[in-house]
Scaffold this active site. Structure first.
Site, PDB file in Angstrom:
ATOM      1  N   LYS A  11      34.313  40.949  35.811  1.00  0.00           N
ATOM      2  CA  LYS A  11      33.346  40.241  36.655  1.00  0.00           C
ATOM      3  C   LYS A  11      34.044  39.666  37.898  1.00  0.00           C
ATOM      4  O   LYS A  11      35.291  39.641  37.962  1.00  0.00           O
ATOM      5  CB  LYS A  11      32.692  39.140  35.818  1.00  0.00           C
ATOM      6  CG  LYS A  11      31.843  39.695  34.663  1.00  0.00           C
ATOM      7  CD  LYS A  11      31.235  38.576  33.833  1.00  0.00           C
ATOM      8  CE  LYS A  11      30.319  39.125  32.762  1.00  0.00           C
ATOM      9  NZ  LYS A  11      29.687  38.047  31.960  1.00  0.00           N
ATOM     10  N   TYR A  51      20.713  43.164  33.739  1.00  0.00           N
ATOM     11  CA  TYR A  51      20.475  42.007  32.862  1.00  0.00           C
ATOM     12  C   TYR A  51      18.982  41.801  32.577  1.00  0.00           C
ATOM     13  O   TYR A  51      18.570  40.676  32.300  1.00  0.00           O
ATOM     14  CB  TYR A  51      21.066  40.745  33.499  1.00  0.00           C
ATOM     15  CG  TYR A  51      22.576  40.641  33.363  1.00  0.00           C
ATOM     16  CD1 TYR A  51      23.190  40.624  32.105  1.00  0.00           C
ATOM     17  CD2 TYR A  51      23.396  40.529  34.472  1.00  0.00           C
ATOM     18  CE1 TYR A  51      24.578  40.519  31.971  1.00  0.00           C
ATOM     19  CE2 TYR A  51      24.793  40.424  34.343  1.00  0.00           C
ATOM     20  CZ  TYR A  51      25.363  40.418  33.088  1.00  0.00           C
ATOM     21  OH  TYR A  51      26.728  40.301  32.943  1.00  0.00           O
ATOM     22  N   PHE A  59      19.532  30.569  32.584  1.00  0.00           N
ATOM     23  CA  PHE A  59      20.737  30.831  33.370  1.00  0.00           C
ATOM     24  C   PHE A  59      20.665  32.138  34.160  1.00  0.00           C
ATOM     25  O   PHE A  59      21.621  32.519  34.852  1.00  0.00           O
ATOM     26  CB  PHE A  59      21.980  30.841  32.469  1.00  0.00           C
ATOM     27  CG  PHE A  59      21.918  31.825  31.321  1.00  0.00           C
ATOM     28  CD1 PHE A  59      22.229  33.162  31.512  1.00  0.00           C
ATOM     29  CD2 PHE A  59      21.554  31.408  30.045  1.00  0.00           C
ATOM     30  CE1 PHE A  59      22.180  34.079  30.459  1.00  0.00           C
ATOM     31  CE2 PHE A  59      21.505  32.306  28.979  1.00  0.00           C
ATOM     32  CZ  PHE A  59      21.816  33.653  29.199  1.00  0.00           C
ATOM     33  N   ARG A  87      34.154  44.882  22.397  1.00  0.00           N
ATOM     34  CA  ARG A  87      33.641  43.501  22.340  1.00  0.00           C
ATOM     35  C   ARG A  87      34.657  42.584  21.656  1.00  0.00           C
ATOM     36  O   ARG A  87      34.792  41.414  22.012  1.00  0.00           O
ATOM     37  CB  ARG A  87      32.317  43.457  21.574  1.00  0.00           C
ATOM     38  CG  ARG A  87      31.200  44.280  22.206  1.00  0.00           C
ATOM     39  CD  ARG A  87      30.381  43.509  23.191  1.00  0.00           C
ATOM     40  NE  ARG A  87      29.574  42.470  22.585  1.00  0.00           N
ATOM     41  CZ  ARG A  87      28.710  41.726  23.269  1.00  0.00           C
ATOM     42  NH1 ARG A  87      28.546  41.899  24.569  1.00  0.00           N
ATOM     43  NH2 ARG A  87      27.995  40.803  22.672  1.00  0.00           N
ATOM     44  N   THR A  93      31.097  35.598  23.696  1.00  0.00           N
ATOM     45  CA  THR A  93      30.480  35.336  25.013  1.00  0.00           C
ATOM     46  C   THR A  93      30.925  33.987  25.569  1.00  0.00           C
ATOM     47  O   THR A  93      31.274  33.868  26.735  1.00  0.00           O
ATOM     48  CB  THR A  93      28.940  35.370  24.877  1.00  0.00           C
ATOM     49  OG1 THR A  93      28.572  36.616  24.311  1.00  0.00           O
ATOM     50  CG2 THR A  93      28.264  35.189  26.222  1.00  0.00           C
ATOM     51  N   ARG A 104      38.773  36.646  26.755  1.00  0.00           N
ATOM     52  CA  ARG A 104      38.128  35.359  27.073  1.00  0.00           C
ATOM     53  C   ARG A 104      38.857  34.197  26.398  1.00  0.00           C
ATOM     54  O   ARG A 104      38.940  33.106  26.948  1.00  0.00           O
ATOM     55  CB  ARG A 104      36.660  35.403  26.667  1.00  0.00           C
ATOM     56  CG  ARG A 104      35.812  36.300  27.578  1.00  0.00           C
ATOM     57  CD  ARG A 104      34.507  36.629  26.917  1.00  0.00           C
ATOM     58  NE  ARG A 104      33.594  37.376  27.776  1.00  0.00           N
ATOM     59  CZ  ARG A 104      32.561  38.060  27.308  1.00  0.00           C
ATOM     60  NH1 ARG A 104      32.296  38.087  26.005  1.00  0.00           N
ATOM     61  NH2 ARG A 104      31.765  38.715  28.138  1.00  0.00           N
ATOM     62  N   ASN A 114      32.997  33.990  32.519  1.00  0.00           N
ATOM     63  CA  ASN A 114      33.708  34.508  31.347  1.00  0.00           C
ATOM     64  C   ASN A 114      34.422  35.850  31.571  1.00  0.00           C
ATOM     65  O   ASN A 114      34.655  36.622  30.645  1.00  0.00           O
ATOM     66  CB  ASN A 114      32.792  34.533  30.113  1.00  0.00           C
ATOM     67  CG  ASN A 114      31.596  35.429  30.282  1.00  0.00           C
ATOM     68  OD1 ASN A 114      31.399  36.001  31.349  1.00  0.00           O
ATOM     69  ND2 ASN A 114      30.795  35.561  29.240  1.00  0.00           N
ATOM     70  N   HIS A 117      32.630  41.830  31.009  1.00  0.00           N
ATOM     71  CA  HIS A 117      31.407  42.251  30.312  1.00  0.00           C
ATOM     72  C   HIS A 117      31.713  43.482  29.476  1.00  0.00           C
ATOM     73  O   HIS A 117      32.506  44.336  29.893  1.00  0.00           O
ATOM     74  CB  HIS A 117      30.318  42.618  31.329  1.00  0.00           C
ATOM     75  CG  HIS A 117      29.211  43.460  30.733  1.00  0.00           C
ATOM     76  ND1 HIS A 117      28.149  42.911  30.064  1.00  0.00           N
ATOM     77  CD2 HIS A 117      29.050  44.812  30.661  1.00  0.00           C
ATOM     78  CE1 HIS A 117      27.368  43.904  29.619  1.00  0.00           C
ATOM     79  NE2 HIS A 117      27.891  45.054  29.963  1.00  0.00           N
ATOM     80  N   GLU A 128      23.792  51.491  30.463  1.00  0.00           N
ATOM     81  CA  GLU A 128      24.617  50.805  31.467  1.00  0.00           C
ATOM     82  C   GLU A 128      25.494  51.804  32.240  1.00  0.00           C
ATOM     83  O   GLU A 128      25.640  51.703  33.455  1.00  0.00           O
ATOM     84  CB  GLU A 128      25.463  49.721  30.795  1.00  0.00           C
ATOM     85  CG  GLU A 128      24.594  48.575  30.297  1.00  0.00           C
ATOM     86  CD  GLU A 128      25.355  47.516  29.499  1.00  0.00           C
ATOM     87  OE1 GLU A 128      26.580  47.626  29.345  1.00  0.00           O
ATOM     88  OE2 GLU A 128      24.692  46.574  29.029  1.00  0.00           O
TER      89      GLU A 128
HETATM   90  P1  RTP Z   1      28.089  40.201  28.738  1.00  0.00           P
HETATM   91  O1  RTP Z   1      26.764  40.922  28.826  1.00  0.00           O
HETATM   92  O2  RTP Z   1      28.520  39.582  30.025  1.00  0.00           O
HETATM   93  O3  RTP Z   1      29.159  40.989  28.055  1.00  0.00           O
HETATM   94  O4  RTP Z   1      27.821  38.986  27.807  1.00  0.00           O
HETATM   95  P2  RTP Z   1      27.261  38.998  26.353  1.00  0.00           P
HETATM   96  O5  RTP Z   1      26.588  40.283  25.997  1.00  0.00           O
HETATM   97  O6  RTP Z   1      28.407  38.586  25.496  1.00  0.00           O
HETATM   98  O7  RTP Z   1      26.210  37.814  26.437  1.00  0.00           O
HETATM   99  P3  RTP Z   1      24.709  37.797  26.953  1.00  0.00           P
HETATM  100  O8  RTP Z   1      23.976  36.902  26.040  1.00  0.00           O
HETATM  101  O9  RTP Z   1      24.197  39.171  27.227  1.00  0.00           O
HETATM  102  O10 RTP Z   1      24.871  37.019  28.328  1.00  0.00           O
HETATM  103  C1  RTP Z   1      25.221  37.677  29.498  1.00  0.00           C
HETATM  104  C2  RTP Z   1      26.056  36.770  30.350  1.00  0.00           C
HETATM  105  O11 RTP Z   1      25.263  35.664  30.758  1.00  0.00           O
HETATM  106  C3  RTP Z   1      26.090  34.533  30.948  1.00  0.00           C
HETATM  107  N1  RTP Z   1      25.597  33.436  30.129  1.00  0.00           N
HETATM  108  N2  RTP Z   1      25.491  32.215  30.574  1.00  0.00           N
HETATM  109  N3  RTP Z   1      24.351  29.449  28.572  1.00  0.00           N
HETATM  110  C4  RTP Z   1      24.758  30.041  29.654  1.00  0.00           C
HETATM  111  O12 RTP Z   1      24.911  29.482  30.705  1.00  0.00           O
HETATM  112  C5  RTP Z   1      25.016  31.497  29.574  1.00  0.00           C
HETATM  113  N4  RTP Z   1      24.818  32.240  28.504  1.00  0.00           N
HETATM  114  C6  RTP Z   1      25.183  33.492  28.867  1.00  0.00           C
HETATM  115  C7  RTP Z   1      27.490  34.910  30.534  1.00  0.00           C
HETATM  116  O13 RTP Z   1      28.223  35.287  31.711  1.00  0.00           O
HETATM  117  C8  RTP Z   1      27.251  36.113  29.658  1.00  0.00           C
HETATM  118  O14 RTP Z   1      28.390  36.939  29.610  1.00  0.00           O
END
Ligand code: RTP
Length: 150
Positions: A11, A51, A59, A87, A93, A104, A114, A117, A128
Site C-alpha cells: 500500500k 473494495y 472507514f 495472508r 488486518t 504487519r 497496515n 494487502h 482482483e
Molecule cells: P486488505 O484487504 O487490505 O488485505 O485487508 P483485510 O482483507 O485484512 O481487511 P478488510 O476487512 O478487507 O479491510 C480492508 C482494509 O480496510 C482498512 N480498515 N480500516 N477499522 C478500521 O479503520 C479499518 N478496518 C479495516 C485496512 O487498511 C484494511 O486492510
C-alpha cells in the site's frame, strides 16, 4: 501439482517507507513465484471497485483516500496454497493483533496504515488479479529452483 495465484499489494505507506523489497523478499524466500508486478497510483473508481464489499463501512471513504494517496506496488504471486499462506505472511488486518514475524506484526501499528494487502480467497484473488492486471502482464514460467522447493 496444484498451484494458485494471489494478489498482493504494498500500500502507499509501505511504498513510501521503502518496504517493497522487504515484502518481495519474504514471498521469494518462502518459495513463491512472482508472476506480475507494477507500480500504479489507483484511481478512486478503481479502488471503489476493489473494495466494493466494504462500501457500507464507516472507514470506507478514508480507506479509498489512503489507497489513492500515492503509488501502490501491485503483484501477483503464485504457488501452493499461496492465498492462505500469503495472508499468514502479511499478518492480521489490525497490526496490533499481528504476530511478530509477520509483515504487519513487524512494521505497523495502525489498521488504517497496515502496509500491505492480500486476497482473502482463491475466488477473490482471481477477481482482483483481473481488476489490477491485463492478461499479458501476468507471466507464466518455470523457475529453475522449482524442483528444490517442492
Ligand atoms: P486488505 O484487504 O487490505 O488485505 O485487508 P483485510 O482483507 O485484512 O481487511 P478488510 O476487512 O478487507 O479491510 C480492508 C482494509 O480496510 C482498512 N480498515 N480500516 N477499522 C478500521 O479503520 C479499518 N478496518 C479495516 C485496512 O487498511 C484494511 O486492510
Amino acid at each position: 501439482m496444484t498451484s494458485e495465484q494471489t494478489f498482493i499489494a504494498v500500500k502507499p505507506d509501505g511504498v513510501q517507507r521503502g518496504l517493497v523489497g522487504e515484502i518481495i523478499s519474504r514471498f521469494e524466500k518462502r518459495g513463491f513465484k512472482l508472476a506480475a508486478i507494477k507500480l500504479i497510483t489507483p484511481s478512486k473508481e478503481h479502488l471503489e471497485k476493489h473494495y466494493e464489499d466494504l462500501s457500507d463501512k464507516p472507514f470506507f471513504k478514508g480507506l479509498i483516500t489512503y489507497m489513492g494517496s500515492g503509488p501502490v506496488c501491485a503483484m501477483v504471486w503464485e504457488g501452493r496454497e499461496v492465498v492462505k499462506t500469503g495472508r499468514m505472511i502479511l499478518g492480521a488486518t489490525n497490526p496490533l493483533a499481528s504476530q511478530p514475524g509477520t509483515i504487519r506484526g513487524d512494521y505497523a501499528i495502525d489498521v488504517g496504515r497496515n502496509v500491505c494487502h492480500g486476497s482473502d480467497a482463491v475466488e477473490s484473488a482471481k477477481k482482483e488479479i483481473d481488476l489490477w492486471f491485463k492478461k499479458e502482464e501476468v507471466q507464466s514460467y518455470t523457475q529453475a529452483q522449482h524442483g528444490w522447493i517442492y
